[in-house]
Design a protein around this motif. Structure first.
Motif, PDB file in Angstrom:
ATOM      1  N   PRO A 286       0.741  -1.197   0.054  1.00 26.75           N
ATOM      2  CA  PRO A 286      -0.084  -0.095   0.037  1.00 26.75           C
ATOM      3  C   PRO A 286       0.774   1.405  -0.066  1.00 26.75           C
ATOM      4  O   PRO A 286       0.465   2.120  -0.396  1.00 26.75           O
ATOM      5  N   VAL A 287       2.149   1.364   0.347  1.00 27.03           N
ATOM      6  CA  VAL A 287       2.656   2.636   0.849  1.00 27.03           C
ATOM      7  C   VAL A 287       2.928   3.280  -0.454  1.00 27.03           C
ATOM      8  O   VAL A 287       2.981   4.586  -0.559  1.00 27.03           O
ATOM      9  N   GLY A 288       3.417   2.610  -1.329  1.00 23.86           N
ATOM     10  CA  GLY A 288       3.931   3.190  -2.588  1.00 23.86           C
ATOM     11  C   GLY A 288       2.829   4.237  -3.358  1.00 23.86           C
ATOM     12  O   GLY A 288       2.849   5.402  -3.748  1.00 23.86           O
ATOM     13  N   PRO A 289       1.619   3.530  -3.480  1.00 25.21           N
ATOM     14  CA  PRO A 289       0.364   4.171  -4.033  1.00 25.21           C
ATOM     15  C   PRO A 289      -0.061   5.441  -3.027  1.00 25.21           C
ATOM     16  O   PRO A 289      -0.587   6.380  -3.598  1.00 25.21           O
ATOM     17  N   GLU A 290       0.067   5.064  -1.883  1.00 21.23           N
ATOM     18  CA  GLU A 290      -0.299   6.329  -0.921  1.00 21.23           C
ATOM     19  C   GLU A 290       0.499   7.534  -1.024  1.00 21.23           C
ATOM     20  O   GLU A 290       0.034   8.545  -1.211  1.00 21.23           O
ATOM     21  N   LEU A 291       2.011   7.316  -1.084  1.00 17.96           N
ATOM     22  CA  LEU A 291       2.757   8.352  -1.468  1.00 17.96           C
ATOM     23  C   LEU A 291       2.547   9.098  -2.457  1.00 17.96           C
ATOM     24  O   LEU A 291       2.522  10.494  -2.666  1.00 17.96           O
ATOM     25  N   ARG A 292       2.092   8.529  -3.588  1.00 22.11           N
ATOM     26  CA  ARG A 292       1.907   8.983  -4.878  1.00 22.11           C
ATOM     27  C   ARG A 292       0.579   9.761  -4.919  1.00 22.11           C
ATOM     28  O   ARG A 292       0.515  10.919  -5.383  1.00 22.11           O
ATOM     29  N   ILE A 293      -0.192   9.215  -4.112  1.00 13.56           N
ATOM     30  CA  ILE A 293      -1.369  10.093  -3.976  1.00 13.56           C
ATOM     31  C   ILE A 293      -1.335  11.178  -3.100  1.00 13.56           C
ATOM     32  O   ILE A 293      -1.912  12.304  -3.398  1.00 13.56           O
ATOM     33  N   GLU A 294      -0.655  11.175  -2.068  1.00 20.15           N
ATOM     34  CA  GLU A 294      -0.426  12.234  -1.041  1.00 20.15           C
ATOM     35  C   GLU A 294       0.491  13.210  -1.970  1.00 20.15           C
ATOM     36  O   GLU A 294       0.564  14.454  -1.149  1.00 20.15           O
ATOM     37  N   SER A 295       0.999  13.103  -3.010  1.00 20.13           N
ATOM     38  CA  SER A 295       1.825  14.305  -3.580  1.00 20.13           C
ATOM     39  C   SER A 295       0.808  15.195  -4.445  1.00 20.13           C
ATOM     40  O   SER A 295       1.287  16.156  -4.852  1.00 20.13           O
ATOM     41  N   LEU A 296      -0.480  14.823  -4.181  1.00 18.68           N
ATOM     42  CA  LEU A 296      -1.454  15.805  -4.970  1.00 18.68           C
ATOM     43  C   LEU A 296      -1.579  16.803  -4.026  1.00 18.68           C
ATOM     44  O   LEU A 296      -1.852  16.812  -2.883  1.00 18.68           O
ATOM     45  N   ASP A 297      -1.786  18.151  -4.443  1.00 18.95           N
ATOM     46  CA  ASP A 297      -2.014  19.216  -3.613  1.00 18.95           C
ATOM     47  C   ASP A 297      -3.384  18.942  -3.105  1.00 18.95           C
ATOM     48  O   ASP A 297      -3.725  19.625  -2.099  1.00 18.95           O
ATOM     49  N   ALA A 298      -4.409  18.429  -3.542  1.00 18.31           N
ATOM     50  CA  ALA A 298      -5.694  18.074  -3.091  1.00 18.31           C
ATOM     51  C   ALA A 298      -5.932  17.268  -2.014  1.00 18.31           C
ATOM     52  O   ALA A 298      -6.889  17.298  -1.280  1.00 18.31           O
ATOM     53  N   VAL A 299      -4.684  16.677  -1.564  1.00 15.13           N
ATOM     54  CA  VAL A 299      -4.860  15.564  -0.702  1.00 15.13           C
ATOM     55  C   VAL A 299      -4.024  15.831   0.535  1.00 15.13           C
ATOM     56  O   VAL A 299      -2.523  15.971   0.215  1.00 15.13           O
TER      57      VAL A 299
END
Length: 864
Positions: free
Chosen positions: A754-767
């Motif tokens: 899970p961590v890889g996808p989570e980090l990529r999602i958290e790179s979004l300004d909206a998240v």
């Protein structure tokens, strides 16, 4: 003659049932019902003895999971199950003799391992004492052989024992029979409860149930009292391996009965199945496989088996005679500079602390604290706590530490499971000990009136123990491999586990930290992270704790951190990620003097959960000369690796969090994941292989406390500890952590971490934050992202409630994730652990997501 069990009983193979007619010493022939897997020329025999009011059906899973080549024999005791109902009641010694007559008729000889539950425990042990030549091991589950001192016996059994009630609840009605199976949590299936009740349909069939209760020797002079006492004392001489499997939620045989058995069988392996109640063979998943593994690994291979927690291979860099945990403190015993500075500004010098530790150690020993005794510490970080910890070590005793981050319920479970002999605490701590029902003598830290002391049950206080120690001899040093500490995991991925360290391992940890971070006597530490709040004296450096609750790291502000740093001229700061987020947010409020104090810090460390790179970059302004490091480790081993902000920036993005290279003396390996998500591959150091992280080092914990099954799984590769984390090594030897093994998604296309996808999602300004969880059955799970929106959307999202994400946010999340997402949900906050306030409880989140997506009405609450 009794009937036969019906063939449709769940889990019971009719082929296992057999009847044996056995002549008894009373001249009668009795027909026994026995479950028998029928192994010919067996390696050995498991002799399984049930209690009251069950029958051999209790052991059906063990019959099915028998170790290869082992025979399993599980009789129904006379008067019970489907065996004959003799006309006369059976006393304890008679039941032991009955069992001996049956085993003789069956031709059972050694090696034999007895397995027992409830009152079958003392019967099986009586048989074992009379068949020492055959016995190779004993397994006991939720039983008793004696009433612990001051105990009147199990309340539920005493109630049923009363003559006015006994006949009514045990024979005339099925209350006792059905009540036994009602104790399980979660509740047993109806068909299983019916199976247990099937042999006890009539009052005559239940007659022995009442007779069994009547034979419990609660009082001196009872006909079975002498036999009970002889067996209880006799088992101290049983020189065979023992395994105690326990359900802590048992309202019949509580923790005190386990403690009594451990005192009588001090070398026993123990496993406490959190959540299990009285009927452990029903409540504990995998208990039968655990017994089979123990028999195979401990009994059948006893000469070659290592002791619990011992490494079959020497750990890398292990020292023959390490420094003791208090060695650095003793080396500065004549130093009048500050050693510990309290939040209120008071300080204790090295000389004062060393003298106090020596006096307290002697006082504790003189007051009855013996080597190996466990001392629960219920004190806030303070000079008192620091002195008490090092004095306990110096006295050869074992500290037990469960911080408030576990919550009262979690602390109670953890501390009661650790079975402390003494409790040392503040007035609030001792009050909590009373509320939690902890055993042990009480030692009060701090002043209190005589009335308060009586209310708390305090037999000693620190000041009196110090005075006693000044006139008492110094205690002898414990062996380096003696237990030193029981500390608990955070409970972020299940019930908190007790982790046992020896003096050798704590000494090795202190040496490693000192060497890895180049700590010298001129350094000073601010410990804003609970596990590090007592380590300053052991590291030989001055220390201070900020004026906060260190178990609530998000309460730390930049100003409070700066004040603690100024108090000791700190050069090193250790804080949790949640604490550093708050420090960064409040840094603009610092005064000039406070900024100067933080500019003197040369090393800033954070651990316990991944630390976002943007946060570390933001902290550079507040700590301009500090090296920013994020060591990786866990309660079982810290540190394991280390990485600086510069190293992380150089490594760039990857699938997971880069936690750096192993610190000196530490070795890492990976156990590759199978397509089903199991980490069952052989250990490897090959690059880019995802699997469970395994570590070997001198400072790795000795064992899990009273968790034999967990320890066996974590240490199944001799000399290595499996961490439960998943990740991979890159080509430069750096470790990348990708999540927890328990949180790996098992999709139709294979495992997803899970961590890889989570980090990529958290790179979004909206998240602001994200978690990726699996929904659906194992092997066919789909990935679902749960995100905390940033800005206004976050304020409008409800904490704890999941809703469907708006289309624009969902599209951005899907594009960034790098994995197929079946759904994108939003919430106001992710569930995190209390200690770190950073570790996401993905199991809870997965259950919430499943409910949200399974037809429960959901809606987006942004008002768009």
């Amino acid at each position: 003659m009794t009937a036969a069990p019906q063939a449709e009983l769940p889990g019971l193979d009719p082929a296992w049932s057999r009847w044996v007619t056995v002549p008894g010493r009373d001249g009668e022939k009795h027909r026994w019902h026995v479950l028998d897997n029928g192994v010919h020329d067996p390696v050995g025999t498991l002799l399984c003895v049930h209690g009251n009011p069950t029958w051999s059906y209790l052991w059906r899973r063990l019959v099915a999971a028998a170790p290869p080549g082992w025979r399993v024999v599980a009789p129904d005791q006379l008067g019970m199950g489907w065996s004959d109902r003799p006309p006369a009641p059976r006393t304890l010694d008679r039941r032991v003799a009955d069992l001996g007559e049956l085993t003789a008729a069956l031709g059972i000889s050694g090696p034999v391992v007895t397995v027992a539950h409830d009152w079958g425990g003392i019967i099986s042990l009586g048989w074992a004492l009379e068949h020492r030549q055959d016995v190779r091991g004993v397994v006991l589950t939720n039983t008793a052989v004696a009433m612990p001192e001051g105990d009147l016996g199990p309340a539920l059994i005493r109630l049923a024992h009363a003559p006015v009630l006994r006949s009514a609840v045990t024979q005339a009605s099925s209350v006792f029979v059905r009540g036994a199976t009602a104790l399980s949590r979660p509740a047993l299936p109806r068909e299983v409860r019916r199976a247990y009740a099937q042999p006890y349909r009539s009052a005559e069939q239940r007659r022995a149930v009442g007779e069994f209760v009547a034979d419990i020797p609660f009082r001196p002079g009872h006909p079975s009292r002498a036999a009970q006492e002889a067996i209880a004392e006799g088992i101290r001489t049983l020189d065979v391996p023992a395994l105690l499997l326990w359900g802590p939620r048992d309202p019949v045989f509580g923790e005190k009965y386990l403690a009594d058995l451990r005192e009588r069988l001090p070398r026993a392996d123990v496993h406490r199945y959190e959540g299990a109640s009285h009927l452990l063979p029903e409540d504990a998943p995998g208990y039968a496989e655990a017994v089979a593994a123990w028999v195979t690994g401990t009994v059948a291979a006893a000469p070659a088996a290592p002791a619990a927690g011992a490494a079959a291979e020497p750990a890398a860099g292990a020292a023959a005679e390490p420094a003791r945990p208090w060695a650095s403190l003793a080396a500065r015993a004549h130093d009048d500079s500050p050693a510990v500075v309290a939040a209120a500004g008071s300080s204790v010098t090295w000389a004062q602390l060393a003298r106090r530790v020596d006096d307290l150690a002697a006082g504790l020993a003189a007051a009855g604290v013996r080597p190996g005794d466990r001392v629960a510490m219920l004190l806030e970080p303070s000079a008192d706590l620091t002195a008490a910890v090092y004095a306990t070590w110096r006295a050869g005793a074992v500290i037990v530490v469960a911080d408030k981050g576990l919550g009262l319920r979690g602390m109670r479970r953890a501390l009661r499971g650790a079975a402390p002999d003494h409790v040392l605490g503040s007035t609030a701590g001792l009050a909590a000990a009373r509320a939690m029902g902890l055993p042990g003598t009480r030692v009060l830290a701090g002043p209190a009136s005589a009335r308060v002391r009586r209310a708390l049950g305090a037999e000693h206080d620190l000041a009196a123990l110090e005075a006693l120690g000044r006139t008492s001899p110094a205690p002898a040093e414990a062996p380096p491999d003696a237990d030193c500490a029981v500390v608990f995991t955070s409970g972020a991925t299940g019930p908190a586990k007790g982790v046992v360290y020896t003096q050798r391992q704590v000494g090795a940890q202190l040496e490693l930290v000192r060497a890895a971070y180049r700590l010298a006597p001129g350094d000073a530490l601010v410990a804003a992270f609970a596990p590090f709040s007592i380590l300053g004296p052991g590291l030989g450096i001055a220390s201070s704790v900020p004026d906060i609750d260190v178990t609530a790291p998000a309460t730390l502000t930049a100003a409070k951190l700066a004040d603690a740093a100024a108090a000791v001229d700190a050069t090193v700061v250790f804080a949790a990620p949640a604490a550093l987020r708050r420090v960064a947010a409040t840094a603009p409020e610092l005064t000039g003097e406070q900024r100067s104090a933080l500019r003197r810090v040369r090393l800033l460390m954070s651990a316990g959960a991944p630390v976002p790179v943007p946060l570390l970059q933001e902290l550079r302004e507040t700590f301009p000369v500090a090296e920013l490091h994020t060591p990786y480790g866990m309660t079982e081993a810290l540190p394991v690796t280390d990485v600086s902000l510069g190293d992380v920036e150089a490594a760039g993005p990857g699938n997971g969090v880069c936690v750096g290279r192993p610190v000196p003396g530490v070795e890492l390996r990976i156990s590759p994941l199978s397509p089903t998500g199991a980490a069952d591959g052989p250990l490897t150091d090959a690059a880019d292989v995802t699997g469970e992280v395994a570590v070997r080092a001198p400072h790795v914990k000795d064992r899990y406390d009273a968790l034999w099954v967990t320890e066996r799984a974590a240490g199944r590769d001799p000399g290595w500890h499996r961490t439960g984390d998943v990740g991979h090594l890159d080509g430069a030897g750096r470790l990348w952590v990708e999540g927890r093994l328990a949180h790996v998604l098992t999709t139709a296309d294979g495992p997803v971490t899970p961590v890889g996808p989570e980090l990529r999602i958290e790179s979004l300004d909206a998240v602001a934050a994200a978690a990726v969880v699996g929904v659906g059955p194992g092997g066919a799970q789909v990935a679902v992202a749960v995100v905390v929106p940033d800005g206004g959307r976050r304020r409008r999202a409800r904490s704890g409630r999941l809703a469907v994400a708006p289309d624009d946010l969902a599209g951005a999340v899907r594009a960034a994730a790098g994995v197929d997402l079946a759904a994108v949900l939003v919430t106001g906050a992710l569930p995190v652990d209390i200690r770190h306030q950073s570790k996401v409880d993905r199991a809870v989140l997965a259950r919430r997501a499943t409910r949200a997506l399974s037809g429960t009405p959901v809606r987006w609450t942004s008002g768009r």
